[in-house]
Design a protein around this motif. Structure first.
Motif, PDB file in Angstrom:
ATOM      1  N   CYS A   1       0.860  -1.181   0.000  1.00 35.14           N
ATOM      2  CA  CYS A   1       0.000   0.000   0.000  1.00 35.14           C
ATOM      3  C   CYS A   1       0.901   1.238   0.000  1.00 35.14           C
ATOM      4  O   CYS A   1       1.828   1.345   0.806  1.00 35.14           O
ATOM      5  CB  CYS A   1      -0.896   0.016   1.234  1.00 35.14           C
TER       6      CYS A   1
ATOM      7  N   CYS B   1      -6.042  -0.682  -0.643  1.00 33.26           N
ATOM      8  CA  CYS B   1      -5.740  -1.254   0.670  1.00 33.26           C
ATOM      9  C   CYS B   1      -7.017  -1.481   1.480  1.00 33.26           C
ATOM     10  O   CYS B   1      -7.871  -0.584   1.556  1.00 33.26           O
ATOM     11  CB  CYS B   1      -4.818  -0.289   1.394  1.00 33.26           C
TER      12      CYS B   1
ATOM     13  N   GLN C   1      -7.093  -1.624   4.561  1.00 34.09           N
ATOM     14  CA  GLN C   1      -6.917  -0.936   5.833  1.00 34.09           C
ATOM     15  C   GLN C   1      -7.184   0.562   5.709  1.00 34.09           C
ATOM     16  O   GLN C   1      -7.831   1.156   6.550  1.00 34.09           O
ATOM     17  CB  GLN C   1      -5.471  -1.149   6.285  1.00 34.09           C
ATOM     18  N   CYS C   2      -6.647   1.166   4.622  1.00 33.16           N
ATOM     19  CA  CYS C   2      -6.717   2.642   4.526  1.00 33.16           C
ATOM     20  C   CYS C   2      -7.237   3.120   3.182  1.00 33.16           C
ATOM     21  O   CYS C   2      -7.281   4.325   2.943  1.00 33.16           O
ATOM     22  CB  CYS C   2      -5.347   3.242   4.802  1.00 33.16           C
TER      23      CYS C   2
END
Ligand code: ZN
Length: 243
Positions: free
Chosen positions: A125, A149, A151-152
């Motif tokens: 990422c 990603c 996550q983000c």
């Protein structure tokens, strides 16, 4: 006979290094990016591997990645990859420096591999640095046009070197050191036209190593090489394995 000379030099050498390019993987059904049937015929290299373009409009790159890049993991190593792998396990080469991103040396048993242009094994990422394995990327791209990603939501970039990007510094330095220390530099399947990768065989020659080039086509370094063999690599590998 030139192959016999190569064999003798390999017996005499105790610090040989292999340096490989696209030509070692064509027998695995992976065309040279620049050659006939290669990626550059289907995708504009000025766009698909341009970092600025990728950040602005990643869809083109990810179309290529979905169709071709991660499909490299379905390819199988060939006789040349296995020959190079066996040379390392017999302590006859110190390692392999490769311009290829296809992971086929590693999968053929080579332990000491320096992928100068990165590889398809990992992606990261660009925002948070989270790492993704190639099969996770494949799973993401099965459902999405662009890999982001989990996550983000940042853009994920495969760990391959784009145009204008620096080579991975540690790998380049380790390759440079290996090239500087070797007594026999075996260039296989590389046209030696991409820099700074092509500097490594050159530094080996300058530091006193024998330079051997095995490639189908001529290279700019043929005139300074100690031995040049223009022949199919599979034939040479088969001969060397049988000797
Ligand atoms: Zn992230």
């Amino acid at each position: 006979m030139r192959v016999k000379e190569l064999w003798e030099w390999m017996v005499q050498s105790d610090r040989a290094v292999a340096f490989t390019g696209a030509g070692v993987s064509t027998d695995s059904g992976i065309p040279d990016f620049r050659g006939k049937g290669g990626v550059y015929e289907r995708y504009d290299p000025a766009k698909v591997f341009d970092l600025g373009y990728f950040c602005k409009d990643p869809e083109l790159f990810y179309r290529y990645a979905r169709e071709e890049l991660f499909a490299l993991m379905d390819k199988k190593p060939n006789i040349t990859h296995y020959w190079i792998g066996s040379l390392e396990s017999e302590n006859r080469v110190m390692g392999v420096i490769t311009q290829n991103i296809d992971m086929l040396h590693q999968r053929a048993g080579s332990q000491t591999v320096y992928p100068l242009h990165g590889s398809v094994e990992y992606s990261f990422c660009m925002e948070c640095g989270k790492q993704y394995l190639w099969n996770q990327m494949r799973a993401i791209l099965a459902d999405h046009l662009i890999a982001r990603c989990d996550q983000c939501k940042g853009l994920i970039k495969p760990n391959i070197v784009f145009f204008g990007e620096m080579l991975p510094q540690k790998i380049f330095e380790a390759s440079w050191n290996l090239g500087s220390q070797c007594d026999l530099m075996l260039v296989m399947g590389s046209s030696l036209q991409v820099y700074p990768a092509a500097q490594i065989p050159l530094v080996a020659k300058e530091r006193g190593a024998r330079l051997v080039i095995i490639n189908r086509e001529e290279t700019p370094f043929d005139s300074i090489a100690d031995l040049v063999i223009h022949a199919p690599l599979a034939d040479i590998s088969a001969w060397m394995i049988g000797s």
